[in-house]
Motif scaffolding. Structure first.
Motif, PDB file in Angstrom:
ATOM      1  N   LEU A  20      -0.577  41.502  36.529  1.00 56.26           N
ATOM      2  CA  LEU A  20      -0.736  40.058  36.355  1.00 56.26           C
ATOM      3  C   LEU A  20       0.450  39.253  36.888  1.00 56.26           C
ATOM      4  N   THR A  21       1.582  39.897  37.103  1.00 59.86           N
ATOM      5  CA  THR A  21       2.736  39.197  37.666  1.00 59.86           C
ATOM      6  C   THR A  21       2.398  38.607  39.035  1.00 59.86           C
ATOM      7  N   TYR A  22       1.446  39.220  39.727  1.00 60.29           N
ATOM      8  CA  TYR A  22       1.067  38.706  41.043  1.00 60.29           C
ATOM      9  C   TYR A  22       0.476  37.295  40.966  1.00 60.29           C
ATOM     10  N   LEU A  23       0.029  36.885  39.783  1.00 62.19           N
ATOM     11  CA  LEU A  23      -0.420  35.498  39.640  1.00 62.19           C
ATOM     12  C   LEU A  23       0.756  34.534  39.826  1.00 62.19           C
ATOM     13  N   LEU A  24       1.963  34.975  39.515  1.00 61.77           N
ATOM     14  CA  LEU A  24       3.165  34.179  39.780  1.00 61.77           C
ATOM     15  C   LEU A  24       3.683  34.399  41.196  1.00 61.77           C
ATOM     16  N   ILE A  25       3.457  35.569  41.745  1.00 63.93           N
ATOM     17  CA  ILE A  25       3.962  35.883  43.085  1.00 63.93           C
ATOM     18  C   ILE A  25       3.206  35.100  44.151  1.00 63.93           C
ATOM     19  N   GLY A  26       1.916  34.903  43.983  1.00 64.76           N
ATOM     20  CA  GLY A  26       1.110  34.205  44.983  1.00 64.76           C
ATOM     21  C   GLY A  26       1.687  32.865  45.425  1.00 64.76           C
ATOM     22  N   PRO A  27       2.000  31.951  44.502  1.00 62.98           N
ATOM     23  CA  PRO A  27       2.572  30.669  44.932  1.00 62.98           C
ATOM     24  C   PRO A  27       3.908  30.822  45.663  1.00 62.98           C
ATOM     25  N   ALA A  28       4.750  31.736  45.212  1.00 61.45           N
ATOM     26  CA  ALA A  28       6.038  31.951  45.882  1.00 61.45           C
ATOM     27  C   ALA A  28       5.827  32.553  47.269  1.00 61.45           C
ATOM     28  N   TRP A  29       4.833  33.417  47.413  1.00 53.86           N
ATOM     29  CA  TRP A  29       4.512  34.025  48.705  1.00 53.86           C
ATOM     30  C   TRP A  29       4.072  32.951  49.700  1.00 53.86           C
ATOM     31  N   VAL A  30       3.237  32.020  49.240  1.00 53.44           N
ATOM     32  CA  VAL A  30       2.803  30.911  50.099  1.00 53.44           C
ATOM     33  C   VAL A  30       4.006  30.053  50.481  1.00 53.44           C
ATOM     34  N   LEU A  31       4.873  29.758  49.524  1.00 53.95           N
ATOM     35  CA  LEU A  31       6.071  28.965  49.814  1.00 53.95           C
ATOM     36  C   LEU A  31       6.985  29.713  50.780  1.00 53.95           C
ATOM     37  N   ALA A  32       7.132  31.012  50.611  1.00 57.86           N
ATOM     38  CA  ALA A  32       7.975  31.807  51.524  1.00 57.86           C
ATOM     39  C   ALA A  32       7.404  31.777  52.945  1.00 57.86           C
ATOM     40  N   LYS A  33       6.082  31.763  53.082  1.00 60.16           N
ATOM     41  CA  LYS A  33       5.467  31.628  54.411  1.00 60.16           C
ATOM     42  C   LYS A  33       5.882  30.294  55.034  1.00 60.16           C
ATOM     43  N   LEU A  34       5.889  29.227  54.242  1.00 63.23           N
ATOM     44  CA  LEU A  34       6.329  27.919  54.744  1.00 63.23           C
ATOM     45  C   LEU A  34       7.800  27.967  55.129  1.00 63.23           C
ATOM     46  N   TYR A  35       8.629  28.574  54.293  1.00 62.87           N
ATOM     47  CA  TYR A  35      10.060  28.703  54.598  1.00 62.87           C
ATOM     48  C   TYR A  35      10.265  29.420  55.939  1.00 62.87           C
ATOM     49  N   ARG A  36       9.547  30.528  56.133  1.00 59.29           N
ATOM     50  CA  ARG A  36       9.690  31.272  57.395  1.00 59.29           C
ATOM     51  C   ARG A  36       9.273  30.410  58.582  1.00 59.29           C
ATOM     52  N   ARG A  37       8.220  29.646  58.426  1.00 59.35           N
ATOM     53  CA  ARG A  37       7.758  28.772  59.505  1.00 59.35           C
ATOM     54  C   ARG A  37       8.797  27.711  59.846  1.00 59.35           C
ATOM     55  N   LEU A  38       9.528  27.263  58.824  1.00 60.28           N
ATOM     56  CA  LEU A  38      10.566  26.251  59.031  1.00 60.28           C
ATOM     57  C   LEU A  38      11.908  26.870  59.461  1.00 60.28           C
ATOM     58  N   GLY A  39      11.966  28.208  59.488  1.00 61.80           N
ATOM     59  CA  GLY A  39      13.193  28.900  59.856  1.00 61.80           C
ATOM     60  C   GLY A  39      14.201  28.978  58.718  1.00 61.80           C
ATOM     61  N   TRP A  40      13.731  28.813  57.496  1.00 63.59           N
ATOM     62  CA  TRP A  40      14.598  28.870  56.310  1.00 63.59           C
ATOM     63  C   TRP A  40      14.551  30.268  55.706  1.00 63.59           C
ATOM     64  N   SER A  41      15.615  30.661  55.059  1.00 63.08           N
ATOM     65  CA  SER A  41      15.600  31.943  54.356  1.00 63.08           C
ATOM     66  C   SER A  41      15.276  31.677  52.885  1.00 63.08           C
ATOM     67  N   TYR A  42      14.781  32.693  52.268  1.00 64.98           N
ATOM     68  CA  TYR A  42      14.454  32.580  50.853  1.00 64.98           C
ATOM     69  C   TYR A  42      15.197  33.629  50.076  1.00 64.98           C
ATOM     70  N   MET A  52      22.708  36.815  52.409  1.00 69.59           N
ATOM     71  CA  MET A  52      21.341  36.796  51.939  1.00 69.59           C
ATOM     72  C   MET A  52      20.449  37.422  52.999  1.00 69.59           C
ATOM     73  N   ASN A  53      19.429  38.126  52.560  1.00 71.25           N
ATOM     74  CA  ASN A  53      18.506  38.762  53.494  1.00 71.25           C
ATOM     75  C   ASN A  53      17.695  37.716  54.236  1.00 71.25           C
ATOM     76  N   THR A  54      17.470  37.960  55.492  1.00 71.01           N
ATOM     77  CA  THR A  54      16.558  37.118  56.249  1.00 71.01           C
ATOM     78  C   THR A  54      15.210  37.808  56.262  1.00 71.01           C
ATOM     79  N   PRO A  55      14.117  37.070  56.470  1.00 67.80           N
ATOM     80  CA  PRO A  55      12.807  37.711  56.449  1.00 67.80           C
ATOM     81  C   PRO A  55      12.690  38.868  57.428  1.00 67.80           C
ATOM     82  N   ALA A  56      13.294  38.739  58.607  1.00 65.30           N
ATOM     83  CA  ALA A  56      13.170  39.794  59.617  1.00 65.30           C
ATOM     84  C   ALA A  56      13.947  41.047  59.241  1.00 65.30           C
ATOM     85  N   SER A  57      15.027  40.875  58.476  1.00 69.80           N
ATOM     86  CA  SER A  57      15.860  42.032  58.169  1.00 69.80           C
ATOM     87  C   SER A  57      15.861  42.378  56.683  1.00 69.80           C
TER      88      SER A  57
END
Length: 163
Positions: free
Chosen positions: A141-163, A1-6
């Motif tokens: 309009l798909t970005y209305l769904l992307i926004g919440p996932a983007w915020v969650l992905a920011k949390l995942y990165r902060r916790l060191g989790w991959s998405y 799985m891709n990591t945020p950095a790569s």
């Protein structure tokens, strides 16, 4: 799985996030989004919760549950880890909404949802004014769904989790 950095942008979710991030580079705008996007998500759930459902078999929340399930399917197909995170988010928001309905009544919940919706969207547009870029959902309009996932992905990165 891709990591945020790569991340090589092989997955559609990575392409969505790359495009969304391009419209959200300013730190203040990002902070506003981290607060306002979940608030908008909850307010939409609460507004749908208040829509009457047919017959006596269904309780308030039917339309919210159907919308959450549909959105969850989108997130799960895009990324299983994000899908599970959004499932947890939806469950928590559903419990919060149910508790608020029992505490405030359906009319009180409706007013609270409208208030949060309006204030959070004002915050979003202030953030984009600071950013100097229009909101992503104005292009798709798909970005209305992307926004919440983007915020969650920011949390995942902060916790060191991959998405």
């Amino acid at each position: 799985m891709n990591t945020p950095a790569s991340a090589s942008l092989d997955r559609p979710i990575d392409r969505w996030f790359a495009s969304y991030s391009g419209d959200h580079r300013n730190e203040t705008n990002q902070l506003i989004h981290v607060i306002c996007v979940p608030a908008i998500l909850w307010s939409v759930i609460a507004l749908l919760w208040c829509v009457p459902s047919p017959g006596t078999w269904f309780r308030p929340g039917l339309w919210a549950a159907l919308a959450m399930f549909g959105a969850w399917m989108f997130y799960y197909r895009a990324s299983r880890p994000l899908g599970f995170g959004m499932l947890a988010t939806f469950v928590l928001m559903g419990f919060l909404t149910r508790w608020l309905q029992e505490t405030l009544g359906l009319t009180g919940l409706l007013y609270a949802a409208i208030g949060v919706f309006v204030v959070a969207w004002i915050g979003q547009f202030v953030g984009h004014k600071i950013e100097g870029r229009k909101p992503s959902f104005l292009t798709d309009l798909t970005y209305l769904l992307i926004g919440p996932a983007w915020v969650l992905a920011k949390l995942y990165r902060r916790l060191g989790w991959s998405y």
